[in-house]
Design a protein around this motif. Sequence first.
Motif, PDB file in Angstrom:
ATOM      1  N   UNK A 159     -39.550 -54.401  -8.553  1.00  0.00           N
ATOM      2  CA  UNK A 159     -40.369 -55.244  -8.470  1.00  0.00           C
ATOM      3  C   UNK A 159     -41.670 -54.571  -8.209  1.00  0.00           C
ATOM      4  N   UNK A 160     -41.632 -53.297  -7.562  1.00  0.00           N
ATOM      5  CA  UNK A 160     -42.949 -52.436  -7.586  1.00  0.00           C
ATOM      6  C   UNK A 160     -43.166 -51.648  -8.902  1.00  0.00           C
ATOM      7  N   UNK A 161     -42.078 -51.093  -9.379  1.00  0.00           N
ATOM      8  CA  UNK A 161     -42.415 -50.309 -10.533  1.00  0.00           C
ATOM      9  C   UNK A 161     -42.878 -51.100 -11.866  1.00  0.00           C
ATOM     10  N   UNK A 196     -35.852 -59.830 -18.213  1.00  0.00           N
ATOM     11  CA  UNK A 196     -35.372 -59.379 -16.637  1.00  0.00           C
ATOM     12  C   UNK A 196     -35.570 -57.879 -16.693  1.00  0.00           C
ATOM     13  N   UNK A 197     -35.848 -57.588 -15.576  1.00  0.00           N
ATOM     14  CA  UNK A 197     -36.401 -55.946 -15.509  1.00  0.00           C
ATOM     15  C   UNK A 197     -35.570 -55.746 -14.286  1.00  0.00           C
ATOM     16  N   UNK A 198     -34.805 -54.364 -14.403  1.00  0.00           N
ATOM     17  CA  UNK A 198     -34.020 -53.857 -13.488  1.00  0.00           C
ATOM     18  C   UNK A 198     -33.448 -52.300 -13.698  1.00  0.00           C
ATOM     19  N   UNK A 199     -32.592 -51.894 -13.176  1.00  0.00           N
ATOM     20  CA  UNK A 199     -32.105 -50.515 -13.531  1.00  0.00           C
ATOM     21  C   UNK A 199     -31.405 -50.752 -15.018  1.00  0.00           C
ATOM     22  N   UNK A 200     -31.530 -49.867 -15.887  1.00  0.00           N
ATOM     23  CA  UNK A 200     -30.777 -49.980 -17.260  1.00  0.00           C
ATOM     24  C   UNK A 200     -29.511 -50.134 -16.976  1.00  0.00           C
ATOM     25  N   UNK A 201     -28.691 -49.501 -16.234  1.00  0.00           N
ATOM     26  CA  UNK A 201     -27.118 -49.694 -15.985  1.00  0.00           C
ATOM     27  C   UNK A 201     -26.891 -51.015 -15.665  1.00  0.00           C
TER      28      UNK A 201
END
Length: 341
Positions: A159-161, A196-201
Amino acid sequence: MSLGRLLRRWMAGATLLAAAALPAAAATLDTVKQRGSLACGVSQGLAGFSDRGADGAWAGFDVDFCKAVAAAVLGDPAKVTYVPLSATERFDALAAGRIDVLSRNSTWTLEREAGLKLLFAGITFHDGQGFMVLRRPAIVSALELDGVPVCVQEGTTSALNVADFFRANSMRLTLHTLPTSAEALAALEAGRCDVLTTDQSALFAERLKLARPGEAVILPDVISKEPLGPVVRADDVAWFNIVKWVAHGLVNAEELGISTATAEEALRSAKPNVRRFVGAEGDLGQKLGLDNAFAIRAVRAVGNYAEIYERNVGAGSRLAIPRGMNQLWSMGGVLYAPPLR
């Protein structure tokens, strides 16, 4: 009384006061042994990392690390109590003593260590934040997401990135923050957001849950460093060292060619570094408060790093995530562990 004696008395008193001010060690190892099981915090369900099957059994990359610690400390990888935790509650659960170690796709940051009084026991997965796009086939780059609604899970570095990325590139951000990863994915499918954004894994894992996984595209852009690894409380350095060296041991095992298939052969090896690893010499385990076979026991239970990776998230899994940076340093990656000696 001489000035020298006065100084010695003052220094002795100051030492006692300083010792009294230090927090008592948590003695987590003793607690785990007395309980007879390791309390390990995991995600609430992330394919490849920590997920519960129809039979109720937990499996995944992070789960295997819990098993490795249990094997090293208790001699049995089955002696683990898994505690599923959301992103917002994971660190509170660790600080409160509900779990002994957190093994749940958590990013190592200064704020989390210094601000929350925690210690990350190394990096077990080198990751980076990315974007998964649905319903917008024309978008091929994150720089084309200006004004496109984005979903993210609250309580995460994601959320910050994402806010930093959009601001740095003078893009309009329409952000929907959801309490859990499941709700964020549901919002994507329902059309509340198109990204949707999060770690790629995690994106590889979340895509498998969609009704039509083939319609979702993971963009090539990586906008952050996400060093993921196990976490413990900062009040017990002895326990921190145990968890840390179990992690290092799994990487060293791959370098040394020690695996589930070669464990018996390793026990008979004449090579000094292998003999130290299996506990035949060096008394390394005793320095941690364990027996000297702790590292080979962990490998026998779950395999070395390569085996854990490939089985859960690599070529041998549904996720098929290339090892990339998580390849050994000697093979073009950045995976590197201090030696057991």
